[in-house]
Design a protein around this motif. Structure first.
Motif, mmCIF file in Angstrom:
data_model
loop_
_atom_site.group_PDB
_atom_site.id
_atom_site.type_symbol
_atom_site.label_atom_id
_atom_site.label_comp_id
_atom_site.label_asym_id
_atom_site.label_seq_id
_atom_site.Cartn_x
_atom_site.Cartn_y
_atom_site.Cartn_z
ATOM 1 N N LEU A 272 0.857 -1.180 0.000
ATOM 2 C CA LEU A 272 0.000 0.000 0.000
ATOM 3 C C LEU A 272 0.891 1.227 0.000
ATOM 4 C CD1 LEU A 272 -3.125 0.207 0.172
ATOM 5 C CD2 LEU A 272 -2.878 0.536 2.629
ATOM 6 N N ARG A 273 0.471 2.279 -0.679
ATOM 7 C CA ARG A 273 1.236 3.518 -0.646
ATOM 8 C C ARG A 273 0.370 4.639 -0.087
ATOM 9 N NH1 ARG A 273 4.125 7.148 -5.364
ATOM 10 N NH2 ARG A 273 1.954 7.752 -5.786
ATOM 11 N N LEU A 274 0.846 5.238 0.957
ATOM 12 C CA LEU A 274 0.181 6.396 1.543
ATOM 13 C C LEU A 274 0.794 7.666 0.968
ATOM 14 C CD1 LEU A 274 0.008 5.369 5.313
ATOM 15 C CD2 LEU A 274 -1.554 4.782 3.437
ATOM 16 N N PHE B 276 9.138 -0.749 4.668
ATOM 17 C CA PHE B 276 8.549 0.560 4.369
ATOM 18 C C PHE B 276 9.617 1.501 3.830
ATOM 19 C CE2 PHE B 276 4.814 0.546 7.645
ATOM 20 C CZ PHE B 276 4.430 -0.714 7.181
ATOM 21 N N THR B 277 9.203 2.362 2.906
ATOM 22 C CA THR B 277 10.108 3.365 2.347
ATOM 23 C C THR B 277 9.393 4.710 2.300
ATOM 24 O OG1 THR B 277 11.178 1.698 0.949
ATOM 25 C CG2 THR B 277 11.532 4.021 0.385
ATOM 26 N N ILE B 278 10.042 5.706 2.852
ATOM 27 C CA ILE B 278 9.493 7.061 2.810
ATOM 28 C C ILE B 278 10.227 7.864 1.741
ATOM 29 C CG2 ILE B 278 11.009 7.897 4.657
ATOM 30 C CD1 ILE B 278 8.663 9.609 5.642
ATOM 31 N N SER B 279 9.488 8.672 1.023
ATOM 32 C CA SER B 279 10.088 9.516 -0.014
ATOM 33 C C SER B 279 9.281 10.802 -0.104
ATOM 34 C CB SER B 279 10.103 8.790 -1.361
ATOM 35 O OG SER B 279 8.777 8.490 -1.787
ATOM 36 N N ASN C 71 4.820 19.004 -3.309
ATOM 37 C CA ASN C 71 4.455 19.192 -1.893
ATOM 38 C C ASN C 71 3.852 17.912 -1.296
ATOM 39 O OD1 ASN C 71 5.283 21.835 -2.098
ATOM 40 N ND2 ASN C 71 3.419 22.708 -1.257
ATOM 41 N N THR C 72 4.455 16.796 -1.596
ATOM 42 C CA THR C 72 3.893 15.518 -1.177
ATOM 43 C C THR C 72 4.978 14.598 -0.622
ATOM 44 O OG1 THR C 72 2.165 15.687 -2.871
ATOM 45 C CG2 THR C 72 2.521 13.528 -1.896
ATOM 46 N N VAL C 73 4.626 13.891 0.426
ATOM 47 C CA VAL C 73 5.489 12.854 0.984
ATOM 48 C C VAL C 73 4.731 11.532 0.890
ATOM 49 C CG1 VAL C 73 4.701 13.217 3.359
ATOM 50 C CG2 VAL C 73 6.938 12.201 2.938
ATOM 51 N N TYR C 74 5.486 10.462 0.677
ATOM 52 C CA TYR C 74 4.891 9.149 0.471
ATOM 53 C C TYR C 74 5.417 8.145 1.488
ATOM 54 C CZ TYR C 74 4.084 11.312 -4.091
ATOM 55 O OH TYR C 74 3.717 12.167 -5.093
ATOM 56 N N LEU C 75 4.608 7.146 1.739
ATOM 57 C CA LEU C 75 5.051 6.008 2.538
ATOM 58 C C LEU C 75 4.663 4.746 1.777
ATOM 59 C CD1 LEU C 75 6.373 5.079 5.217
ATOM 60 C CD2 LEU C 75 4.046 4.821 6.128
ATOM 61 N N GLN C 76 5.654 4.106 1.184
ATOM 62 C CA GLN C 76 5.431 2.845 0.488
ATOM 63 C C GLN C 76 5.557 1.726 1.505
ATOM 64 O OE1 GLN C 76 4.645 2.167 -2.840
ATOM 65 N NE2 GLN C 76 4.416 0.059 -2.092
ATOM 66 N N MET C 77 4.501 0.946 1.631
ATOM 67 C CA MET C 77 4.475 -0.122 2.628
ATOM 68 C C MET C 77 4.347 -1.457 1.914
ATOM 69 S SD MET C 77 1.988 1.612 5.501
ATOM 70 C CE MET C 77 0.544 1.576 4.451
ATOM 71 N N ASN C 78 5.353 -2.284 2.065
ATOM 72 C CA ASN C 78 5.370 -3.612 1.440
ATOM 73 C C ASN C 78 5.327 -4.689 2.524
ATOM 74 O OD1 ASN C 78 5.686 -2.357 -1.098
ATOM 75 N ND2 ASN C 78 7.927 -2.433 -0.919
#
Length: 123
Positions: free
Chosen positions: A17-19, A67-70, A76-83
């Motif tokens: 999931l990606r937040l 998890f990877t944050i970018s 103006n966006t930050v992401y949290l890729q959750m595997n």
């Protein structure tokens, strides 16, 4: 700064999931950004953070390697890729911004908070 988190949902264990966290304001690129989560009956806990430039990150041991944050300062966006999600990742996930610009793991160092997005991982 106003923060709007999105991307939560119901997934199965092992899914991804990606937040996303969209920020208002022209100073986004100077803020450190963090993701925290809070499960029912538990305290809010640190998940991951990224510094203002995106070159430095910090993760909780429980999510390292999964998890990877970018961030995209142009958007103006930050992401949290959750595997490889696990049932114990179930929580409301919050994004937060700190004027310090660093990838802090401390709740008290964050100045602005989003409203949270619910992630539910079924077994």
């Amino acid at each position: 700064v106003q923060l709007q988190a999105s991307g939560g949902g119901l997934v199965q264990a092992g899914d991804s999931l990606r937040l996303s966290c969209a920020a208002s304001g022209r100073t986004f690129s100077s803020y450190g950004m963090g993701w925290f989560r809070q499960a029912p009956g538990k305290e809010r806990e640190f998940v991951g953070a990224i510094n203002w430039s995106g070159r430095s990150t910090n993760y909780a041991d429980s999510v390292k390697g999964r998890f990877t944050i970018s961030r995209d300062n142009a958007k103006n966006t930050v992401y949290l890729q959750m595997n490889s999600l696990k049932p114990e990742d179930t929580a409301v996930y919050y994004c937060a911004a700190t004027r310090r610009g660093v990838p802090s793991q401390f709740v008290a160092q964050y100045d602005y908070w989003g409203q949270g997005t619910l992630v539910t991982v079924s077994s």
